[in-house]
Design a protein around this motif. Structure first.
Motif, short mmCIF file in Angstrom:
data_model
loop_
_atom_site.label_atom_id
_atom_site.label_comp_id
_atom_site.label_asym_id
_atom_site.label_seq_id
_atom_site.Cartn_x
_atom_site.Cartn_y
_atom_site.Cartn_z
N ASP A 11 52.75 -58.42 93.37
CA ASP A 11 53.09 -58.24 91.96
C ASP A 11 52.04 -58.87 91.05
O ASP A 11 51.68 -58.29 90.02
N VAL A 12 51.54 -60.04 91.42
CA VAL A 12 50.52 -60.71 90.61
C VAL A 12 49.20 -59.94 90.65
O VAL A 12 48.60 -59.64 89.61
N ALA A 13 48.74 -59.61 91.85
CA ALA A 13 47.46 -58.92 92.00
C ALA A 13 47.49 -57.55 91.36
O ALA A 13 46.48 -57.08 90.83
N GLU A 14 48.64 -56.89 91.41
CA GLU A 14 48.77 -55.56 90.82
C GLU A 14 48.48 -55.58 89.33
O GLU A 14 47.82 -54.68 88.79
N ASN A 15 48.95 -56.62 88.65
CA ASN A 15 48.69 -56.73 87.21
C ASN A 15 47.27 -57.21 86.93
O ASN A 15 46.64 -56.73 85.98
N TRP A 16 46.77 -58.13 87.73
CA TRP A 16 45.42 -58.62 87.50
C TRP A 16 44.39 -57.51 87.61
O TRP A 16 43.48 -57.39 86.79
N GLN A 17 44.51 -56.70 88.66
CA GLN A 17 43.48 -55.68 88.87
C GLN A 17 43.46 -54.66 87.74
O GLN A 17 42.42 -54.19 87.34
N SER A 18 44.63 -54.32 87.19
CA SER A 18 44.64 -53.35 86.09
C SER A 18 44.05 -53.93 84.82
O SER A 18 43.36 -53.24 84.07
N GLU A 19 44.29 -55.23 84.59
CA GLU A 19 43.73 -55.88 83.40
C GLU A 19 42.20 -55.94 83.47
O GLU A 19 41.51 -55.63 82.49
N PHE A 20 41.67 -56.34 84.61
CA PHE A 20 40.23 -56.47 84.71
C PHE A 20 39.54 -55.11 84.82
O PHE A 20 38.39 -54.97 84.40
N LEU A 21 40.23 -54.11 85.35
CA LEU A 21 39.68 -52.75 85.30
C LEU A 21 39.56 -52.30 83.85
O LEU A 21 38.57 -51.67 83.46
N LEU A 38 28.44 -60.12 82.67
CA LEU A 38 29.83 -59.96 82.25
C LEU A 38 30.47 -58.77 82.95
O LEU A 38 31.59 -58.87 83.48
N LEU A 39 29.77 -57.66 82.97
CA LEU A 39 30.28 -56.46 83.64
C LEU A 39 30.43 -56.70 85.13
O LEU A 39 31.43 -56.27 85.74
N MET A 40 29.48 -57.40 85.74
CA MET A 40 29.53 -57.65 87.17
C MET A 40 30.71 -58.55 87.54
O MET A 40 31.39 -58.30 88.55
N VAL A 41 30.97 -59.57 86.75
CA VAL A 41 32.08 -60.48 87.05
C VAL A 41 33.41 -59.77 86.87
O VAL A 41 34.32 -59.88 87.70
N MET A 42 33.57 -59.02 85.77
CA MET A 42 34.81 -58.29 85.53
C MET A 42 35.06 -57.28 86.66
O MET A 42 36.19 -57.14 87.16
N GLY A 43 34.02 -56.57 87.07
CA GLY A 43 34.17 -55.61 88.15
C GLY A 43 34.50 -56.27 89.47
O GLY A 43 35.32 -55.75 90.24
N SER A 44 33.90 -57.42 89.74
CA SER A 44 34.17 -58.13 90.99
C SER A 44 35.61 -58.63 91.05
O SER A 44 36.28 -58.51 92.08
N ILE A 45 36.10 -59.17 89.94
CA ILE A 45 37.49 -59.65 89.92
C ILE A 45 38.44 -58.47 90.09
O ILE A 45 39.46 -58.59 90.79
N PHE A 46 38.13 -57.34 89.46
CA PHE A 46 38.97 -56.15 89.65
C PHE A 46 39.02 -55.75 91.12
O PHE A 46 40.11 -55.52 91.67
N LEU A 47 37.87 -55.66 91.78
CA LEU A 47 37.84 -55.23 93.17
C LEU A 47 38.57 -56.21 94.08
O LEU A 47 39.32 -55.80 94.98
N LEU A 48 38.38 -57.51 93.84
CA LEU A 48 39.06 -58.52 94.67
C LEU A 48 40.57 -58.46 94.46
O LEU A 48 41.34 -58.57 95.42
#
Length: 225
Positions: A59-69, A131-141
Motif C-alpha cells: 500500500d505504501v509503495a503503490e502510492n510512492w511510485q505514482s507520486e514520483f512518476l 533531479l530527473l534521475m533521482v525522481m526516476g530512480s525512486i519511482f522505479l525502486l
C-alpha cells in the motif's frame, strides 16, 4: 535555530505531515487488518508485524511510485512543452534545456554556484540531470517494491483458496497489479493537469505556485517579473 526553522519551514512542515499521515495509515491499517482477521476467526497481529508485512508495504509503495512518476514526467515534460499563462510552465519560445549563460554553468557559473556546475563532461551532465534521475530512480525502486510485496500478498490469497503461488512475472502482467497501479497514475496525472490549467485563470496571493493576482491570464509568472 529560529532562522533555520524559518528558512526550511516548507520542507519541515511537509516532512512532519508525511510522518504523521504514515503513522496514521499504519494504525488504521492495523485496525482494519485485525478486523478482517477477527471475522475469519484468526489471531490478531501486532503493530511491528503489520508494518513489516507485505500488506502494508504494497500500500505504501503503490502510492510512492505514482507520486514520483508524476514528478518525473512533469519535470521531463516542462523541458520541452509549455502552457501559455501557467506559472507551472516556461513561456512560449523558451522550450529546451537552455543556454549555458542562463543555466549558470561552465564559465558562466557564479562564485556561489555548486562546484559541479563549474565542471565539464559527464559530471556536469549528471548534475544537470540529477533531479530527473533521482525522481526516476525512486519511482522505479518504489514500483519494484510494490511488485514484490504485491506478489507475496497475491500468493498468500491464492494459498487461502487452494491455488498455487504466482511468480513475479505473472504478477506484474496480471489485471490485479495494473488495476491497482493505474488507479493511482490517473489521479496523479489529473491533479497535475488541473494545477497547470487552473493556475492560468485562478490566483492565490502569496503562493509561489501562483502568478501575481493582477497578472494577465496569458502571461506566466516569469513574464510578469
Amino acid at each position: 535555530m529560529r532562522r533555520r526553522l524559518r528558512d526550511n519551514g516548507l520542507s519541515i512542515a511537509f516532512l512532519t505531515i508525511f510522518l504523521l499521515t504514515l503513522a496514521g495509515q499504519s494504525l488504521v491499517g492495523l485496525a482494519f487488518t485485525n478486523e478482517q482477521l477477527e471475522q475469519h476467526q484468526q489471531p490478531a497481529v501486532g503493530y511491528l508485524d503489520f508494518i513489516t508485512s507485505s500488506d502494508f508495504l504494497v500500500d505504501v509503495a503503490e502510492n510512492w511510485q505514482s507520486e514520483f512518476l508524476q514528478f518525473f514526467l512533469f519535470i521531463l515534460a516542462t523541458i520541452w512543452l509549455v502552457q501559455r499563462g501557467s506559472p507551472e510552465s516556461k513561456k512560449p519560445g523558451d522550450e529546451g534545456i537552455g543556454e549555458e549563460a542562463d543555466q549558470l554553468i561552465g564559465g558562466h557559473a557564479r562564485s556561489d554556484s555548486p562546484a559541479w556546475a563549474r565542471l565539464r563532461g559527464i559530471r556536469l551532465w549528471i548534475y544537470s540531470n540529477s533531479l530527473l534521475m533521482v525522481m526516476g530512480s525512486i519511482f522505479l525502486l518504489s514500483w519494484f517494491a510494490q511488485s514484490l510485496a504485491g506478489r507475496i500478498v497475491a500468493s498468500e490469497e491464492n494459498a487461502e483458496h487452494g491455488y498455487p503461488p504466482v511468480t513475479w512475472l505473472e504478477y506484474i502482467v496480471s489485471p490485479e497489479f495494473w488495476n491497482r497501479t493505474l488507479q493511482n497514475w490517473q489521479s496523479e496525472f489529473l491533479a497535475v493537469g488541473a494545477m497547470v490549467v487552473f493556475s492560468i485563470y485562478l490566483r492565490q496571493r502569496g503562493s509561489s505556485e501562483s502568478k501575481p493576482v493582477g497578472a494577465p491570464h496569458s502571461e506566466s509568472s516569469i513574464e510578469s517579473e
